[in-house]
Enzyme design. Sequence first.
Site, mmCIF file in Angstrom:
data_model
loop_
_atom_site.group_PDB
_atom_site.id
_atom_site.type_symbol
_atom_site.label_atom_id
_atom_site.label_comp_id
_atom_site.label_asym_id
_atom_site.label_seq_id
_atom_site.Cartn_x
_atom_site.Cartn_y
_atom_site.Cartn_z
ATOM 1 N N LYS A 11 0.938 -1.093 -0.245
ATOM 2 C CA LYS A 11 0.420 0.119 -0.218
ATOM 3 C C LYS A 11 0.746 1.435 -0.208
ATOM 4 O O LYS A 11 1.943 1.483 0.160
ATOM 5 C CB LYS A 11 -1.070 -0.221 1.296
ATOM 6 C CG LYS A 11 -1.975 -1.691 1.536
ATOM 7 C CD LYS A 11 -2.769 -0.844 2.417
ATOM 8 C CE LYS A 11 -3.615 -2.188 2.380
ATOM 9 N NZ LYS A 11 -4.875 -1.761 3.812
ATOM 10 N N TYR A 51 -12.478 -2.020 -3.582
ATOM 11 C CA TYR A 51 -12.620 -2.473 -2.623
ATOM 12 C C TYR A 51 -14.155 -2.367 -2.321
ATOM 13 O O TYR A 51 -14.802 -1.685 -1.263
ATOM 14 C CB TYR A 51 -12.100 -1.370 -1.088
ATOM 15 C CG TYR A 51 -10.729 -1.886 -0.754
ATOM 16 C CD1 TYR A 51 -10.267 -2.635 0.311
ATOM 17 C CD2 TYR A 51 -9.980 -0.969 -1.008
ATOM 18 C CE1 TYR A 51 -9.672 -2.902 0.158
ATOM 19 C CE2 TYR A 51 -8.487 -1.393 -0.966
ATOM 20 C CZ TYR A 51 -8.365 -2.240 -0.289
ATOM 21 O OH TYR A 51 -7.109 -2.552 0.671
ATOM 22 N N PHE A 59 -15.745 3.756 6.866
ATOM 23 C CA PHE A 59 -13.691 4.198 6.529
ATOM 24 C C PHE A 59 -13.245 3.818 4.995
ATOM 25 O O PHE A 59 -12.325 4.672 4.647
ATOM 26 C CB PHE A 59 -13.015 3.340 7.346
ATOM 27 C CG PHE A 59 -13.274 2.058 6.260
ATOM 28 C CD1 PHE A 59 -12.791 1.226 5.810
ATOM 29 C CD2 PHE A 59 -14.035 1.035 8.125
ATOM 30 C CE1 PHE A 59 -12.939 -0.154 5.542
ATOM 31 C CE2 PHE A 59 -13.557 -0.134 7.849
ATOM 32 C CZ PHE A 59 -14.096 -0.788 6.807
ATOM 33 N N ARG A 87 -1.981 -14.810 4.864
ATOM 34 C CA ARG A 87 -2.266 -13.492 5.945
ATOM 35 C C ARG A 87 -1.545 -13.563 6.874
ATOM 36 O O ARG A 87 -1.555 -12.842 7.984
ATOM 37 C CB ARG A 87 -3.457 -14.100 6.412
ATOM 38 C CG ARG A 87 -4.237 -13.469 5.047
ATOM 39 C CD ARG A 87 -6.137 -14.634 4.862
ATOM 40 N NE ARG A 87 -6.787 -13.776 5.950
ATOM 41 C CZ ARG A 87 -7.654 -12.321 5.780
ATOM 42 N NH1 ARG A 87 -7.381 -11.696 4.578
ATOM 43 N NH2 ARG A 87 -8.304 -11.341 6.466
ATOM 44 N N THR A 93 -5.011 -7.120 10.933
ATOM 45 C CA THR A 93 -5.184 -5.832 10.269
ATOM 46 C C THR A 93 -5.167 -5.016 11.319
ATOM 47 O O THR A 93 -4.684 -3.387 10.410
ATOM 48 C CB THR A 93 -6.503 -5.620 10.566
ATOM 49 O OG1 THR A 93 -7.456 -6.754 8.977
ATOM 50 C CG2 THR A 93 -7.272 -4.378 9.022
ATOM 51 N N ARG A 104 2.938 -6.194 9.450
ATOM 52 C CA ARG A 104 1.934 -5.528 10.320
ATOM 53 C C ARG A 104 2.556 -4.205 11.297
ATOM 54 O O ARG A 104 2.362 -3.533 11.727
ATOM 55 C CB ARG A 104 0.384 -5.428 10.164
ATOM 56 C CG ARG A 104 -0.198 -5.283 8.691
ATOM 57 C CD ARG A 104 -1.882 -5.417 8.874
ATOM 58 N NE ARG A 104 -2.389 -5.802 7.305
ATOM 59 C CZ ARG A 104 -2.968 -6.548 7.312
ATOM 60 N NH1 ARG A 104 -4.036 -7.162 7.849
ATOM 61 N NH2 ARG A 104 -3.877 -6.327 5.828
ATOM 62 N N ASN A 114 -2.098 0.244 7.363
ATOM 63 C CA ASN A 114 -0.963 -1.200 6.909
ATOM 64 C C ASN A 114 -0.829 -2.174 6.102
ATOM 65 O O ASN A 114 -0.577 -3.013 6.869
ATOM 66 C CB ASN A 114 -2.644 -1.501 8.030
ATOM 67 C CG ASN A 114 -3.755 -2.440 6.966
ATOM 68 O OD1 ASN A 114 -3.887 -1.375 5.114
ATOM 69 N ND2 ASN A 114 -4.632 -3.221 7.224
ATOM 70 N N HIS A 117 -2.426 -5.916 1.786
ATOM 71 C CA HIS A 117 -3.791 -5.870 1.538
ATOM 72 C C HIS A 117 -3.262 -7.237 0.814
ATOM 73 O O HIS A 117 -2.455 -7.643 0.395
ATOM 74 C CB HIS A 117 -4.553 -5.736 0.610
ATOM 75 C CG HIS A 117 -5.435 -6.863 0.057
ATOM 76 N ND1 HIS A 117 -6.919 -6.401 0.617
ATOM 77 C CD2 HIS A 117 -5.956 -7.460 -0.926
ATOM 78 C CE1 HIS A 117 -7.417 -7.352 0.110
ATOM 79 N NE2 HIS A 117 -7.219 -7.568 -1.052
ATOM 80 N N GLU A 128 -9.727 -11.135 -7.622
ATOM 81 C CA GLU A 128 -9.068 -9.871 -7.132
ATOM 82 C C GLU A 128 -7.566 -9.942 -7.938
ATOM 83 O O GLU A 128 -7.108 -9.061 -8.441
ATOM 84 C CB GLU A 128 -8.252 -10.241 -5.578
ATOM 85 C CG GLU A 128 -9.425 -8.937 -4.508
ATOM 86 C CD GLU A 128 -9.483 -9.541 -2.765
ATOM 87 O OE1 GLU A 128 -9.980 -8.845 -2.047
ATOM 88 O OE2 GLU A 128 -7.962 -9.479 -3.279
#
Length: 140
Positions: A11, A51, A59, A87, A93, A104, A114, A117, A128
Site C-alpha cells: 500500500k 474495495y 472508513f 495472512r 489488520t 504489519r 496498514n 492487503h 482480485e
Amino acid sequence: MAIERTLSIIKPDATRRNLTGKINAKFEEAGLRIVAQKRIQLTKAQAGEFYKVHAERPFYDELCDFMASEPVVVQVLEGDGAIAKNREVMGATNPADAAPGTIRAEYAESVGENSVHGSDAPETAAVEIAYFFSGLELVG
Ligand code: CMP
C-alpha cells in the site's frame, strides 16, 4: 495443502517509505513466490471498485482516498496454502494486534495505513487477481 495463488497489495504508506524490498523479503522467507508484480497508481474509482465490499463502512471514503494517494505494488503470491500463509505473514489488520515479526507489526502505521492487503479466501483471490492481471502476466 494445495498450491494456491493470492493477490497482495503493498500500500501507499509502504511504497512511500521505500519498503517494497523489505516486504517482499518477508514473503520469500515464508516460502511464497512472487509470480507477478507491478507498480501502479490507482485512481480513486479503481480503488473504490476493488474495495466495493466495504462501500457501506464508515472508513470507505478514507480508504479509497488513501489507496489512490500514491503508487501501490500489486502482486500475485504463489505457494502451498498461499492465502492463509500470506495472512499469517501480514499479521492482524490493526497493527496494534499484529503478532511480532509480521509485516504489519513491523511496518504498518495504523489500521487504515496498514502497509499490505491480502485476499481472504480462494473466491476473492480469483476475483482480485483478475482485477489486476491477465493470465499472460502470471508466470509461475
Ligand atoms: P485490507 O486488508 O486492505 O482490507 C480492508 C481495509 O480497510 C483494511 O485492510 C484496512 O486498511 C481498512 N480498514 C479496516 N478497518 C478500518 C478502520 N477502522 N479505519 C480505517 N481503515 C480501516
